[in-house]
Scaffold this active site. Structure first.
Site, PDB file in Angstrom:
ATOM      1  N   GLU A   1       0.813  -1.219   0.000  1.00 46.00           N
ATOM      2  CA  GLU A   1       0.000   0.000   0.000  1.00 46.00           C
ATOM      3  C   GLU A   1       0.844   1.265   0.000  1.00 46.00           C
ATOM      4  O   GLU A   1       0.782   2.096   0.904  1.00 46.00           O
ATOM      5  CB  GLU A   1      -0.964  -0.031   1.199  1.00 46.00           C
ATOM      6  CG  GLU A   1      -1.989  -1.139   1.051  1.00 46.00           C
ATOM      7  CD  GLU A   1      -2.914  -1.285   2.245  1.00 46.00           C
ATOM      8  OE1 GLU A   1      -4.104  -1.583   2.025  1.00 46.00           O
ATOM      9  OE2 GLU A   1      -2.455  -1.115   3.382  1.00 46.00           O
TER      10      GLU A   1
ATOM     11  N   GLU B   1      -4.472 -10.202   0.337  1.00 45.43           N
ATOM     12  CA  GLU B   1      -5.310  -9.991   1.522  1.00 45.43           C
ATOM     13  C   GLU B   1      -6.763 -10.224   1.121  1.00 45.43           C
ATOM     14  O   GLU B   1      -7.219  -9.729   0.095  1.00 45.43           O
ATOM     15  CB  GLU B   1      -5.169  -8.570   2.081  1.00 45.43           C
ATOM     16  CG  GLU B   1      -3.805  -8.242   2.654  1.00 45.43           C
ATOM     17  CD  GLU B   1      -3.706  -6.803   3.163  1.00 45.43           C
ATOM     18  OE1 GLU B   1      -4.756  -6.210   3.489  1.00 45.43           O
ATOM     19  OE2 GLU B   1      -2.578  -6.279   3.221  1.00 45.43           O
TER      20      GLU B   1
END
Length: 1019
Positions: free
Chosen positions: A446, A510
């Site tokens: 991220e 994820e």
């Protein structure tokens, strides 16, 4: 005046005098010590963990003058334990954020308010010979630090979760030496370390001191390259010494303790390279983690001998035909994301913590772990090598806070930061590249996208071309070897699976956000990922709740989360999102995940002939020898118990099996279920003999109970009916029922002088908010006012016949300012012997367009006598289950106390449901009341109200009620994963819909419960 860039803000600086990164190994005097792999037995090793002196200041500039000198007075300073984080020891402020930087974004500058910890340690050094050097290793310091020895500046380092090593030989003297470490909470590196976790600072991993020979081995690199059939492997060995004095190395390859090969390697100018073909080695994979040992033996110029052992695995990782393959075979990831987390020590974890994590993962069928979002302690990779877990090793890199600025790529696409990015990748790879468990490098998490990730990828490939590279932020997989996404919803995921031609393989790095009660819907994810070859599995977020342990006013252990320390801004309990609770006990989510990812799947073929299909979903392991326990039961009656050993079923193959069951005998019983348990035949590294790999159960359909109405001779007297203005009272020598003619409800039900029902049933649409409801709760509470439903009386009538009385109540259910609702019809039939039968119909009313897409539930609540505290039910158990999390809970007869029906989530929320229940009973001693359902329903029973559960913010704070609250659901919506992932899937949503619910409650003898459950009395 232009602001001066301080050392801890200098993006052009990756370190000062820090030694080059290398693989971790230890040197031993003899093979006996070397085979222990115990660093305590190694040459020149000294652990500096323990009590250090500590001084905390609010900024580096506020450090006392001369703090680094050896005569600076430290005797009266505080003691602190190393390793630890200073916030966990009461210094500075505890602060949790998920995305946000805790300061203004102005890279590379950090706030002047930069909490700083100064550590002091006196170490005694024996006299060093000219051939010896002293190497000081810091395995983890957050976020940057300067090192001083005896008043002299030795060096500087950053990257919190990677080792930093310094040669301190020239700075020490014989006798006592002062080591001073000044640690900065914030540095330019902090912009690259914005992971979802507590902001914790200090020397949080071990500190080690090595006395080494100046001519000793410096680094090793091993590759295992297969032939085209993956039978024979070329073993490539490379290494380097600190000097060019050593001229040859003798290498022995062993499997367990057996010598496989032995060879001598010439060392030229301090370096060596060697290749050797190894025929038919035992290969390494996560299911069969075969390890070999390479023993490097050499003689130093002093005449001393050293042995360096290195564990390796013969393993290849490739993409072939757009599939990720290990040793030529396609693999599938059933993984988790793992943070370092300990409820007492924060991010400081020890060997026992890591070993427990690895064992629990293996015991729950997990085969892969992503080190989210930084490299772990090197011991963790040793454990993954040994026990068998595939590892995505992730660089210590996350810049998530930039997403909120509108320029996510602010520093990731800025060439001035390239050196910082590349440094994090190279140091990770050089340390961990010899671990067979590491099959993929991750560039971080991220952090947007940009040129610096391309540079990281290129740097990695230059030093290790044997592994894959992953970065989820590379949305087009330009440089990533795999296409990875996170929290992709099910429908788009299926589209990715279909879009396979010429495309890179896909993993979900994820998914399944395990926050609070959940995650739900994992079965559907597994089905889609198994359906399409391009999809090769995923990693649940995440392994462990990051709760901080404390005790409440009653002395009970509770766990704190963001905001509990007055920290702001914060993401609250978003750090409580693991498959295991903070104390590492499994949550229901982990139990469900174990079943969802089961490696052995059993399907019904023809149970009338005892035939089932056994599918082996392992990628490598043959099922031969696994013990199958077969249990045949009718409710709580054991009919038969057998065990067999499975035949040979190769990985990814299937076989039909005839169960060793006496079906003729079984057919004489009711509701016969066959329970299968697959267990390990022998002890394994991660589990004892008899460990259950997975389980399954099947109903013999022909034996299913068809509940009937049984005419029972009534032993009750005639009813006395009192029809007052406000109440309707019905009474005889067995019972007393009181109905409100104002509110249209049953206000009390007493049997044999004891009030059994305090109030209810009443329709409810509400449940205590779960974390996965977080994006719906505002509409539910403030738009549709679902917490405020009320029933308005329509009519109330009754009719008495010979053995029972019928009461019909019609109500209208709605809530504040809504045009939708339900017409309710309660039909109560009360038998003279005390049986209460309830038939409830709800007819939806929709006037207008504003209706909720999903309701939390449609059910009824009943307030029961709290003395009846023992619960028995025939449904799913024994742990909780919801309609999208019930696969792990087989139908059977279970018993618990009301208190045991509660699941103690760190953040209290809806919990404890038991799905697909045919009947339940509550008991006090030998007295028991059966609640019998016409159809299967879900239920919860607790010793508190829903409102009390919602008011509590921590364990131990739930205010108990004066009665037990039984909720019987027509339907309850599933739990989903929508705190970050997929919403409740359509089959698991309750809408504004017609419903019908029928049950009967009556007193029974405890020993007759099962027989009594097969029929109704009143209707």
């Amino acid at each position: 005046m232009l602001r001066e860039m301080k050392r801890w803000e200098n993006i052009h600086l990756t370190g000062i005098n820090r030694l080059p990164a290398h693989t971790n190994f230890y040197r031993y005097e003899n093979r006996e010590n070397a085979t222990t792999f115990n660093r305590e037995n190694s040459i020149g090793y000294r652990l500096l963990d323990g009590v250090w002196k500590f001084l905390f200041v609010d900024a580096p500039e506020l450090s006392p003058k001369g703090f680094e000198t050896e005569d600076f007075a430290i005797a009266k300073l505080d003691d602190i334990e190393v390793p630890s984080s200073w916030q966990m020891k009461g210094y500075g402020k505890m602060h949790y954020t998920d995305v946000l930087y805790p300061f203004a974004i102005n890279p590379p500058f950090v706030p002047q308010e930069n909490p700083t910890g100064i550590y002091f340690k006196e170490i005694v050094i024996d006299e060093l010979s000219e051939e010896e050097a002293l190497i000081l290793t810091f395995n983890g310091v957050d976020s940057a630090f300067d090192l001083y020895v005896n008043g002299q500046h030795v060096g500087f380092s950053k990257v919190s979760r990677m080792p930093s090593e310094f040669d301190i030989t020239e700075f020490v003297k014989k006798g006592s030496n002062r080591v001073t470490v000044r640690v900065y909470q914030f540095s330019d590196g902090t912009y690259l370390e914005d992971q979802d976790m507590w902001w914790l600072s200090g020397i949080f991993r071990s500190v080690e001191l090595f006395t080494i020979n100046k001519d000793t081995l410096q680094d090793l690199f091993v590759e295992t390259l297969p032939d085209e059939n993956y039978e024979n492997f070329t073993l490539k060995i490379g290494g380097a010494f600190f000097s060019n004095y050593v001229k040859n190395v003798n290498v022995t390859l062993r499997h367990r303790d057996e010598k496989v090969a032995e060879f001598a390697i010439d060392v030229v100018d301090g370096r060596f390279e060697f290749s050797r073909l190894v025929e038919n080695p035992h290969v390494w994979n996560a299911e069969e983690p075969n390890l070999y040992t390479l023993e490097f033996e050499y003689v130093l110029p002093t005449g001393g001998k050293e042995i360096v052992p290195l564990r390796i695995g013969f393993r290849s990782i490739e993409i072939i035909d757009n599939e990720i393959r290990v040793n030529g075979k396609r693999i599938f990831f059933n993984g988790v994301n793992r943070h370092d987390a300990n409820p007492k020590t924060g991010r400081t974890v020890n060997y026992e913590d890591m070993l427990k994590d690895v064992k629990m993962m293996k015991q729950h069928n997990i085969n892969a772990v992503r080190t989210a979002h930084y490299p772990n302690n090197d011991v963790f990779y040793d454990l993954c090598d040994e026990y068998g877990l595939y590892v995505i090793d992730e660089a210590d890199l996350e810049c998530h806070g930039f997403e909120n600025t509108g320029n996510y790529n602010w520093i990731s696409d800025n060439e001035l930061w390239e050196k910082q990015y590349v440094d994090r990748a190279v140091r990770m790879v050089k340390r961990d590249r010899n671990h067979p468990s590491v099959i993929m490098w991750s560039l971080g998490n991220e952090s947007g996208a940009g040129r610096n990730f391309t540079a990281m990828n290129n740097a990695i490939k230059a030093i290790d071309a044997t592994r894959l590279v992953h970065y989820e932020g590379d949305r087009v997989a330009a440089y990533s070897d795999v296409y990875t996404t996170m929290y992709t919803r099910l429908a788009p995921l299926e589209e990715i699976g279909k879009d396979a031609e010429g495309k890179k393989p896909h993993i979900l790095c994820e998914y399944g956000h395990a926050m609070g009660n959940g995650p739900g819907g994992l079965t559907e994810y597994q089905q889609v990922m198994r359906k399409y070859p391009r999809l090769q599995g995923g990693f649940i977020w995440e392994w462990c709740d990051h709760g901080i342990e404390t005790t409440n006013e009653n002395g009970e252990t509770i766990y704190l989360y963001g905001g509990d320390y007055g920290d702001f801004p914060t993401n609250g309990n978003f750090c409580i999102d693991g498959l295991v609770f903070p104390d590492k006990t499994p949550s229901p989510g982990l139990i469900e995940y174990k079943k969802v990812i089961e490696p052995i799947v059993t399907e019904e073929v023809d149970l009338q002939e005892g035939k089932v299909l056994v599918k082996n979903l392992y990628d490598f392991r043959n099922l031969s020898g696994i013990v199958l326990h077969v249990t045949v039961k009718s409710f709580d009656t054991l009919i038969e118990k057998k065990e067999i050993k499975l035949p040979s079923i190769e990985a990814q193959e299937e076989a039909e099996l005839v169960l060793p069951v006496d079906l003729v005998k079984a057919a004489r019983y009711d509701d016969v279920r066959i329970y299968l348990s697959y267990r390990e035949a022998e002890d394994t590294l991660h589990a004892d003999k008899g460990h259950e790999i997975t389980k399954a159960s099947f109903l013999l359909a022909a034996t299913k109970v068809k509940k009937t109405v049984k005419a029972v001779v009534s032993d009750g007297s005639d009813f006395i009916i009192e029809d007052g203005a406000a109440q309707l009272t019905i009474e005889n020598n067995k019972l007393k029922a009181v109905f409100s003619k104002v509110f249209g409800s049953l206000e009390s039900f007493t049997v044999e002088g004891e009030e059994i029902i305090h109030k209810g049933p009443e329709v409810t649409l509400w449940r205590a908010i779960i974390d996965n409801d977080m994006y719906k709760k505002d509409d539910w509470i403030n738009k549709y006012f679902l917490k405020n439903t009320k029933e308005q009386l329509g009519t109330i009538t009754y009719e008495a016949v010979e053995d029972y009385i019928d009461i019909e109540i019609t109500n209208y259910l709605s809530t504040v300012n809504q045009a939708w609702g339900f017409h309710l019809t309660y039909n109560y039939r009360i038998a003279k012997n005390g049986a209460l039968n309830v038939d409830l119909k709800g007819k939806k009313v929709v006037r207008g367009n504003e209706i909720p897409e999903m309701l939390p539930r449609i059910g009824v609540t009943i307030q029961l006598n709290q003395d009846y505290n023992e619960v028995t039910w025939y449904g799913r158990g024994d742990s909780e289950s919801y309609q999208d999390t019930k696969r792990s809970q087989p139908i059977g007869l279970y018993s618990k106390t009301v208190e045991e029906m509660h699941i103690d989530y760190v953040y209290p929320q809806e919990n404890g449901s038991r799905c697909d229940t045919s009947f339940l009973a509550v008991a006090k001693g030998e007295d028991m009341y059966l609640v019998n359902f016409k159809e299967e329903h879900d239920f919860t029973i607790h010793d508190y109200e829903t409102s009390s559960l919602e008011e509590a913010k921590h364990r131990g704070n739930i205010k108990k009620s004066a009665y037990n609250v039984l909720t019987i659901d027509y339907k309850q919506s599933g739990v989903g994963s929508n705190s970050c992932g997929e919403e409740q899937l359509p089959p698991y949503r309750v809408g504004v819909e017609d419903f019908h619910l029928q049950f009967e409650m009556r007193k029974v003898k405890k020993g007759n419960l099962v027989e009594e459950s097969k029929f109704f009395i009143a209707r």
